[in-house]
Scaffold this motif. Sequence first.
Motif, PDB file in Angstrom:
ATOM      1  N   ALA A  14       0.760  -1.380   0.154  1.00  0.00           N
ATOM      2  CA  ALA A  14       0.323  -0.270   0.530  1.00  0.00           C
ATOM      3  C   ALA A  14       0.698   1.031  -0.028  1.00  0.00           C
ATOM      4  O   ALA A  14       0.342   2.101  -0.560  1.00  0.00           O
ATOM      5  CB  ALA A  14      -1.236   0.004   1.300  1.00  0.00           C
ATOM      6  N   ILE A  15       1.995   1.281   0.786  1.00  0.00           N
ATOM      7  CA  ILE A  15       2.710   2.409   0.991  1.00  0.00           C
ATOM      8  C   ILE A  15       4.151   1.471   0.426  1.00  0.00           C
ATOM      9  O   ILE A  15       4.775   0.870   1.173  1.00  0.00           O
ATOM     10  CB  ILE A  15       2.753   3.178   1.972  1.00  0.00           C
ATOM     11  CG1 ILE A  15       1.391   3.643   2.532  1.00  0.00           C
ATOM     12  CG2 ILE A  15       4.428   4.198   2.538  1.00  0.00           C
ATOM     13  CD1 ILE A  15       1.367   4.635   3.243  1.00  0.00           C
ATOM     14  N   LEU A  16       5.415   2.347  -0.368  1.00  0.00           N
ATOM     15  CA  LEU A  16       6.212   1.961  -0.719  1.00  0.00           C
ATOM     16  C   LEU A  16       7.425   3.250  -0.331  1.00  0.00           C
ATOM     17  O   LEU A  16       7.067   3.965  -1.345  1.00  0.00           O
ATOM     18  CB  LEU A  16       6.644   0.843  -1.777  1.00  0.00           C
ATOM     19  CG  LEU A  16       7.962   0.541  -2.420  1.00  0.00           C
ATOM     20  CD1 LEU A  16       8.687   0.134  -1.483  1.00  0.00           C
ATOM     21  CD2 LEU A  16       8.188   0.795  -3.361  1.00  0.00           C
ATOM     22  N   ALA A  17       8.045   3.345   0.461  1.00  0.00           N
ATOM     23  CA  ALA A  17       9.346   4.420   0.350  1.00  0.00           C
ATOM     24  C   ALA A  17      10.690   4.174   0.249  1.00  0.00           C
ATOM     25  O   ALA A  17      10.635   3.171   1.443  1.00  0.00           O
ATOM     26  CB  ALA A  17       8.388   5.085   1.671  1.00  0.00           C
ATOM     27  N   ALA A  67       1.027  -4.286   4.344  1.00  0.00           N
ATOM     28  CA  ALA A  67       0.827  -2.302   4.195  1.00  0.00           C
ATOM     29  C   ALA A  67       1.773  -1.307   3.532  1.00  0.00           C
ATOM     30  O   ALA A  67       1.040  -0.458   2.948  1.00  0.00           O
ATOM     31  CB  ALA A  67       0.048  -2.100   5.457  1.00  0.00           C
ATOM     32  N   ILE A  68       2.785  -1.531   4.442  1.00  0.00           N
ATOM     33  CA  ILE A  68       3.809  -0.509   4.849  1.00  0.00           C
ATOM     34  C   ILE A  68       5.153  -0.731   3.962  1.00  0.00           C
ATOM     35  O   ILE A  68       5.780  -2.451   5.111  1.00  0.00           O
ATOM     36  CB  ILE A  68       3.922   0.620   5.685  1.00  0.00           C
ATOM     37  CG1 ILE A  68       2.675   1.363   6.257  1.00  0.00           C
ATOM     38  CG2 ILE A  68       4.959   1.835   5.859  1.00  0.00           C
ATOM     39  CD1 ILE A  68       2.027   2.555   7.196  1.00  0.00           C
ATOM     40  N   TYR A  69       6.331  -0.086   3.586  1.00  0.00           N
ATOM     41  CA  TYR A  69       7.416  -0.980   3.431  1.00  0.00           C
ATOM     42  C   TYR A  69       8.407  -0.228   2.994  1.00  0.00           C
ATOM     43  O   TYR A  69       8.231   0.662   2.613  1.00  0.00           O
ATOM     44  CB  TYR A  69       7.603  -1.648   1.659  1.00  0.00           C
ATOM     45  CG  TYR A  69       8.872  -2.625   1.743  1.00  0.00           C
ATOM     46  CD1 TYR A  69       8.944  -4.280   2.280  1.00  0.00           C
ATOM     47  CD2 TYR A  69       9.982  -2.145   0.992  1.00  0.00           C
ATOM     48  CE1 TYR A  69      10.169  -4.479   1.863  1.00  0.00           C
ATOM     49  CE2 TYR A  69      11.271  -2.566   0.679  1.00  0.00           C
ATOM     50  CZ  TYR A  69      11.379  -3.509   1.333  1.00  0.00           C
ATOM     51  OH  TYR A  69      13.019  -4.371   1.128  1.00  0.00           O
ATOM     52  N   LEU A  70       9.458  -0.372   4.565  1.00  0.00           N
ATOM     53  CA  LEU A  70       9.919   1.162   3.820  1.00  0.00           C
ATOM     54  C   LEU A  70      12.218   0.402   4.078  1.00  0.00           C
ATOM     55  O   LEU A  70      12.184  -0.205   4.679  1.00  0.00           O
ATOM     56  CB  LEU A  70       9.709   2.044   5.590  1.00  0.00           C
ATOM     57  CG  LEU A  70       8.968   2.478   6.466  1.00  0.00           C
ATOM     58  CD1 LEU A  70       9.292   3.184   8.480  1.00  0.00           C
ATOM     59  CD2 LEU A  70       8.172   3.264   5.310  1.00  0.00           C
ATOM     60  N   ASP A  71      11.954   1.190   3.156  1.00  0.00           N
ATOM     61  CA  ASP A  71      13.570   0.716   2.745  1.00  0.00           C
ATOM     62  C   ASP A  71      14.768   1.736   2.359  1.00  0.00           C
ATOM     63  O   ASP A  71      14.014   2.760   2.015  1.00  0.00           O
ATOM     64  CB  ASP A  71      13.421  -0.165   0.971  1.00  0.00           C
ATOM     65  CG  ASP A  71      15.596  -0.192   1.018  1.00  0.00           C
ATOM     66  OD1 ASP A  71      16.138  -0.809   1.619  1.00  0.00           O
ATOM     67  OD2 ASP A  71      15.046  -0.520   0.017  1.00  0.00           O
ATOM     68  N   ARG A  72      15.831   1.506   3.307  1.00  0.00           N
ATOM     69  CA  ARG A  72      16.457   2.675   3.451  1.00  0.00           C
ATOM     70  C   ARG A  72      15.647   4.297   3.812  1.00  0.00           C
ATOM     71  O   ARG A  72      16.822   5.167   3.700  1.00  0.00           O
ATOM     72  CB  ARG A  72      17.629   2.754   2.483  1.00  0.00           C
ATOM     73  CG  ARG A  72      17.929   2.061   1.427  1.00  0.00           C
ATOM     74  CD  ARG A  72      18.450   1.989   0.209  1.00  0.00           C
ATOM     75  NE  ARG A  72      18.279   2.953  -0.654  1.00  0.00           N
ATOM     76  CZ  ARG A  72      16.915   2.876  -1.474  1.00  0.00           C
ATOM     77  NH1 ARG A  72      17.118   0.955  -1.720  1.00  0.00           N
ATOM     78  NH2 ARG A  72      17.372   4.005  -2.542  1.00  0.00           N
TER      79      ARG A  72
END
Length: 114
Positions: A14-17, A67-72
């Motif tokens: 849903a949210i990829l940052a 739902a949310i994936y935060l990378d770096r």
Amino acid sequence: ITIRNLRARGYRIAILAEGCKNLRIENCDLSDNWKPRLYSTEDKEDLRDWMSFHRNEAGEWLRHGAAIYLDRCVAPVVKGLTVRRGANGLLMNRTSYGSFRDCDISFNSAVGLG
């Protein structure tokens, strides 16, 4: 960047940052997003359902959905998040100095916070 009051349904992610500093995600409901078909039954566990948290150098976690994936990301703030009935709630890879509070990440098929 601030994402506030988002309601998203049906997405694998849903949210990829990626590479964000000071990202804020507030009061979002990311329930009922994509989740893979599980092969395990009440009688027998199937190893195909297992998600390896030791292997993500090439983004392998992304195939499991979240739902949310935060990378770096540096110093993300997530508050008031609701994630139910999906695969994973909040997955972080090479993310540091985050703040997460007042979240309801429950009844998902894999992990809440990874």
